[in-house]
Design an enzyme around this catalytic site. Structure first.
Site, PDB file in Angstrom:
ATOM      1  N   TYR A 151      16.736  28.597 -21.313  1.00  0.00           N
ATOM      2  CA  TYR A 151      15.351  28.848 -20.790  1.00  0.00           C
ATOM      3  C   TYR A 151      14.307  28.017 -21.560  1.00  0.00           C
ATOM      4  O   TYR A 151      13.495  27.635 -21.137  1.00  0.00           O
ATOM      5  CB  TYR A 151      15.230  30.231 -20.563  1.00  0.00           C
ATOM      6  CG  TYR A 151      14.061  30.906 -20.067  1.00  0.00           C
ATOM      7  CD1 TYR A 151      13.660  30.966 -18.231  1.00  0.00           C
ATOM      8  CD2 TYR A 151      12.820  31.363 -20.793  1.00  0.00           C
ATOM      9  CE1 TYR A 151      12.600  31.432 -18.066  1.00  0.00           C
ATOM     10  CE2 TYR A 151      11.717  31.931 -20.170  1.00  0.00           C
ATOM     11  CZ  TYR A 151      11.678  31.804 -18.717  1.00  0.00           C
ATOM     12  OH  TYR A 151      10.613  32.461 -18.256  1.00  0.00           O
ATOM     13  N   LYS A 155      11.630  25.587 -20.470  1.00  0.00           N
ATOM     14  CA  LYS A 155      10.218  25.879 -20.368  1.00  0.00           C
ATOM     15  C   LYS A 155       9.285  24.729 -21.191  1.00  0.00           C
ATOM     16  O   LYS A 155       8.154  24.430 -21.073  1.00  0.00           O
ATOM     17  CB  LYS A 155       9.904  27.130 -20.797  1.00  0.00           C
ATOM     18  CG  LYS A 155      10.268  28.385 -19.474  1.00  0.00           C
ATOM     19  CD  LYS A 155      10.087  27.786 -18.294  1.00  0.00           C
ATOM     20  CE  LYS A 155       9.848  29.019 -17.608  1.00  0.00           C
ATOM     21  NZ  LYS A 155       9.452  28.765 -16.028  1.00  0.00           N
TER      22      LYS A 155
HETATM   23  P1  NAP Z   1      10.948  36.839 -10.510  1.00  0.00           P
HETATM   24  O1  NAP Z   1      10.084  38.052 -10.043  1.00  0.00           O
HETATM   25  O2  NAP Z   1      12.111  36.784 -10.971  1.00  0.00           O
HETATM   26  O3  NAP Z   1      10.593  35.681  -9.312  1.00  0.00           O
HETATM   27  C1  NAP Z   1      11.196  34.620  -9.115  1.00  0.00           C
HETATM   28  C2  NAP Z   1      11.490  34.096  -7.630  1.00  0.00           C
HETATM   29  O4  NAP Z   1      11.935  32.669  -7.951  1.00  0.00           O
HETATM   30  C3  NAP Z   1      12.441  34.902  -6.948  1.00  0.00           C
HETATM   31  O5  NAP Z   1      12.027  35.477  -5.778  1.00  0.00           O
HETATM   32  C4  NAP Z   1      13.452  33.984  -7.076  1.00  0.00           C
HETATM   33  O6  NAP Z   1      14.480  34.289  -5.776  1.00  0.00           O
HETATM   34  C5  NAP Z   1      12.976  32.637  -6.908  1.00  0.00           C
HETATM   35  N1  NAP Z   1      14.081  31.480  -7.160  1.00  0.00           N
HETATM   36  C6  NAP Z   1      15.055  31.675  -8.027  1.00  0.00           C
HETATM   37  N2  NAP Z   1      15.650  30.397  -7.741  1.00  0.00           N
HETATM   38  C7  NAP Z   1      15.232  29.777  -6.777  1.00  0.00           C
HETATM   39  C8  NAP Z   1      15.364  28.416  -6.265  1.00  0.00           C
HETATM   40  N3  NAP Z   1      16.428  27.712  -6.645  1.00  0.00           N
HETATM   41  N4  NAP Z   1      14.706  28.196  -5.235  1.00  0.00           N
HETATM   42  C9  NAP Z   1      13.603  28.751  -4.815  1.00  0.00           C
HETATM   43  N5  NAP Z   1      13.248  29.976  -5.141  1.00  0.00           N
HETATM   44  C10 NAP Z   1      14.037  30.481  -6.471  1.00  0.00           C
HETATM   45  O7  NAP Z   1      10.236  36.037 -11.582  1.00  0.00           O
HETATM   46  P2  NAP Z   1       8.671  36.134 -12.140  1.00  0.00           P
HETATM   47  O8  NAP Z   1       8.760  36.794 -13.475  1.00  0.00           O
HETATM   48  O9  NAP Z   1       7.903  36.206 -11.414  1.00  0.00           O
HETATM   49  O10 NAP Z   1       8.628  34.671 -12.723  1.00  0.00           O
HETATM   50  C11 NAP Z   1       7.903  33.436 -12.085  1.00  0.00           C
HETATM   51  C12 NAP Z   1       7.956  32.388 -13.012  1.00  0.00           C
HETATM   52  O11 NAP Z   1       7.019  32.679 -14.360  1.00  0.00           O
HETATM   53  C13 NAP Z   1       9.259  31.907 -13.588  1.00  0.00           C
HETATM   54  O12 NAP Z   1       9.353  30.541 -13.724  1.00  0.00           O
HETATM   55  C14 NAP Z   1       9.294  32.521 -14.835  1.00  0.00           C
HETATM   56  O13 NAP Z   1      10.161  31.804 -15.717  1.00  0.00           O
HETATM   57  C15 NAP Z   1       8.005  32.368 -15.403  1.00  0.00           C
HETATM   58  N6  NAP Z   1       7.791  33.381 -16.371  1.00  0.00           N
HETATM   59  C16 NAP Z   1       7.862  34.549 -16.521  1.00  0.00           C
HETATM   60  C17 NAP Z   1       7.402  35.592 -17.292  1.00  0.00           C
HETATM   61  C18 NAP Z   1       7.399  36.981 -17.287  1.00  0.00           C
HETATM   62  O14 NAP Z   1       7.400  37.495 -18.048  1.00  0.00           O
HETATM   63  N7  NAP Z   1       7.526  37.685 -15.869  1.00  0.00           N
HETATM   64  C19 NAP Z   1       6.919  34.868 -18.497  1.00  0.00           C
HETATM   65  C20 NAP Z   1       6.925  33.693 -18.734  1.00  0.00           C
HETATM   66  C21 NAP Z   1       7.319  32.885 -17.569  1.00  0.00           C
HETATM   67  P3  NAP Z   1      15.757  35.382  -5.508  1.00  0.00           P
HETATM   68  O15 NAP Z   1      14.778  36.511  -5.784  1.00  0.00           O
HETATM   69  O16 NAP Z   1      16.175  34.935  -4.511  1.00  0.00           O
HETATM   70  O17 NAP Z   1      16.401  34.865  -6.894  1.00  0.00           O
END
Ligand code: NAP
Length: 250
Positions: A151, A155
């Site tokens: 990851y 990133k």
């Molecule tokens: P999340 O709640 O897990 O949502 C991610 C979404 O992406 C889910 O709906 C998932 O679908 C979808 N997804 C996964 N694989 C995919 C694919 N191949 N094609 C299309 N859609 C896909 O994550 P989040 O926390 O909102 O994070 C969003 C972004 O911010 C990510 O890139 C994450 O790495 C980044 N981020 C998050 C945090 C944090 O603290 N939350 C911190 C830093 C960065 P499914 O549910 O069907 O798997």
């Protein structure tokens, strides 16, 4: 800004859903893309009930054919996409000695290959319009994080992609920027708490202890930052990475 159509990937929930709602409130028609079209229904109905316009599309961002069909559908049904938020993401955390090839490839494919394929498919519309905004979701993990060799690499890679896109596409009125969130309360961080065997409350409390603003981040904190980058008035801000983590240290 020309009549604008935005694409947000991974927009069924979490940060993507908040970003889709925010861009719709800012006046964009929004294509809500996630793996399963049905999972996009809540985001679409939230946008529509607030008076906005949205379209649900099921697509795997790591698959070139699905990406091309999704972008073609957006263009046909909403209009040329001029805003792209590469947000779709997955975790496959493990210490290096336990990390499988599949853990590595899955994370690279969704984050890096996905952002590459989506950006490549959408840039044609942006270049033609001489306007575009690309926002990539990086992470504080880009600076290194235990158990996240895959990851953190993806990133960090997204930051390189962002800077290169800004250099190649700048003369066409297209900006590319990245947001590196810290701890944001979503299903992703809930899943991490579960994996390490603590309640989300405990996990969140521990994270908040080292955040200067003394609270966990919310999806809207990231959506607001996306909104800033996408704004027409942000045309001189490009190739940047902004850490949205409640403080200077991550
Ligand atoms: P999340 O709640 O897990 O949502 C991610 C979404 O992406 C889910 O709906 C998932 O679908 C979808 N997804 C996964 N694989 C995919 C694919 N191949 N094609 C299309 N859609 C896909 O994550 P989040 O926390 O909102 O994070 C969003 C972004 O911010 C990510 O890139 C994450 O790495 C980044 N981020 C998050 C945090 C944090 O603290 N939350 C911190 C830093 C960065 P499914 O549910 O069907 O798997």
């Amino acid at each position: 800004m020309p009549d604008s159509v935005a694409i947000v990937t991974g927009a069924a929930r979490g940060i993507g859903a908040a970003t889709a709602r925010r861009l719709a409130a800012d006046g964009h028609a929004v294509a809500v893309i996630d793996l399963d079209e049905k999972s996009c229904a809540d985001t679409v109905s939230a946008i529509e009930s607030a008076g906005g316009k949205a379209l649900a599309i099921g697509a795997d961002v790591s698959d070139p054919d699905q990406v091309q069909s999704a972008v073609d559908r957006v263009s046909a049904e909403l209009g040329a996409p001029l805003v792209l938020v590469n947000n779709a993401g997955v975790l496959r955390d493990n210490m290096l000695f336990k990390m499988s090839e599949d853990d590595w490839d899955t994370v690279m494919n969704v984050h890096l290959r996905g952002a590459f394929l989506m950006s490549r498919a959408v840039q044609k519309h942006m270049v033609e319009a001489k306007f575009g905004r690309i926002v990539n979701l990086s992470s504080t993990s880009a600076l290194g994080n235990r158990g996240q060799a895959n990851y953190s690499t993806a990133k960090a890679g997204l930051q390189g992609l962002t800077k290169t896109l800004s250099i190649e596409l700048g003369k066409y009125g297209v900006t590319a920027n990245a947001i590196a969130p810290g701890f944001i309360a979503t299903d992703m961080t809930k899943a991490t708490a579960e994996r390490v065997g603590v309640s989300f409350e405990e996990f969140s409390k521990a994270a908040v202890g080292s955040i200067p603003v003394a609270r966990a981040g919310e999806p809207d904190d990231i959506a607001n930052t996306v909104s800033f980058f996408v704004d027409e008035r942000s045309s001189f801000v490009s190739g940047q990475v902004i850490y949205v983590a409640g403080g200077p240290k991550v």
